[in-house]
Motif scaffolding. Sequence first.
Motif, mmCIF file in Angstrom:
data_model
loop_
_atom_site.group_PDB
_atom_site.id
_atom_site.type_symbol
_atom_site.label_atom_id
_atom_site.label_comp_id
_atom_site.label_asym_id
_atom_site.label_seq_id
_atom_site.Cartn_x
_atom_site.Cartn_y
_atom_site.Cartn_z
ATOM 1 N N ALA A 1 0.834 -1.201 0.000
ATOM 2 C CA ALA A 1 0.000 0.000 0.000
ATOM 3 C C ALA A 1 0.869 1.252 0.000
ATOM 4 C CB ALA A 1 -0.931 -0.007 1.220
ATOM 5 N N GLN A 2 1.977 1.215 0.734
ATOM 6 C CA GLN A 2 2.880 2.358 0.785
ATOM 7 C C GLN A 2 3.529 2.617 -0.570
ATOM 8 O OE1 GLN A 2 3.427 4.632 3.046
ATOM 9 N NE2 GLN A 2 5.025 5.638 1.823
ATOM 10 N N LEU A 3 3.942 1.534 -1.231
ATOM 11 C CA LEU A 3 4.568 1.692 -2.540
ATOM 12 C C LEU A 3 3.593 2.322 -3.537
ATOM 13 C CD1 LEU A 3 6.856 -0.895 -4.280
ATOM 14 C CD2 LEU A 3 5.123 0.339 -5.582
ATOM 15 N N LEU A 4 2.340 1.877 -3.513
ATOM 16 C CA LEU A 4 1.333 2.449 -4.404
ATOM 17 C C LEU A 4 1.061 3.911 -4.052
ATOM 18 C CD1 LEU A 4 -1.211 -0.519 -4.653
ATOM 19 C CD2 LEU A 4 0.438 0.223 -6.378
ATOM 20 N N ALA A 5 1.062 4.216 -2.761
ATOM 21 C CA ALA A 5 0.828 5.600 -2.336
ATOM 22 C C ALA A 5 1.934 6.521 -2.850
ATOM 23 C CB ALA A 5 0.736 5.673 -0.814
ATOM 24 N N GLU A 6 3.162 6.013 -2.899
ATOM 25 C CA GLU A 6 4.280 6.818 -3.400
ATOM 26 C C GLU A 6 4.118 7.159 -4.885
ATOM 27 O OE1 GLU A 6 7.650 4.439 -2.484
ATOM 28 O OE2 GLU A 6 7.557 4.826 -0.316
#
Length: 345
Positions: A260-265
């Motif tokens: 989820a963090q990678l997609l948010a970036e």
Amino acid sequence: SHMQPCSTRTAKLRKRVVCASLPAGTVASSVDKLLEGFWEARGVFDPQRRQQLVQLAKDLTPRGGPLGDDGFLVATDAFTPAAGAPLPGIPTTWAVNQSVPEIAGISQRLLELHALLGGGADIDVIWMVTREPQLLTASRVELMSRLMDMKLATAAAGIDVVKVVERQPSLLLLDGSSPLADWSQLDQDELRELIQAWECGVASDSDPEWRRRADQLRDYHRQHGDTSVGYRDGDDTDLARWANKQRRELSAGVLSADKAQLLAELNFEPDEDEAEWLRWFLELARFKEVHGHASPMSLSAGADFYLINWCSVQRVAYRCKVLSQRRLDLLNSIDFDWSGADPLS
């Protein structure tokens, strides 16, 4: 937590074709019903014309050939539809004599596909080929191999693979660049994840495959400035299905924190409607960079018809007070002209 199978917007358009009744005293075979249903779905609404097309295909085949009475076919390459060709429709039937090879070829491949999937009356092969016309031109051997791989992968799980590919026919068309997971190495949790991926039209979403797709999404972001894959002509359909799977998992709260963090970036938009809206907003922002204003009209140099129409929809939504604050703020940030005349006003 348990995750519900994905649904697709295109599935909402699905309907089963009901064939017209044949003359009294005539029992329609499964072959007749399938071929009649196909031509009705292609816009041939005259029952007599549909029966003519069915009979034409059957007459061209010798006894015991691919259009047998049982609906199961002997492999033959006598007629092969051209790869990438659109499905035939009304124009094909206007000059039947000139369209004989096309009619016979399509009929043969449709019945072959139906037989490959078990020949059951509950398999909507017509909807499948309408959604994925390449099923009628793909190699029979490759289709069978893909189906068998999927059945082997889920043999112990009691999954009806035929129903899975009926809902997501693109799974039968995935090439070697999208290999199935190594089913012999999967534990129960991994197998469940694989099945969930299939339900979204994705061959596999294991960690290595996820990273590969994330890299593709990053490249897409560099090229277009957003992650709205699937809403532009020429977009990678496999990547679009993968992105939609991530949206559903984000919404369900089951995507791992690191993913989820990678997609948010990447500023990944978890809402499908919003992702499509942002794709057009960025198109409008680029239009302003080039032309100095954000009000494309029909006479504007370089104006795109679809962009003009999208702007009209925003004005209508604004006047009807249904435009979200976020969208209003974004449009105001590029000095969108709310007073512009448009055909939808």
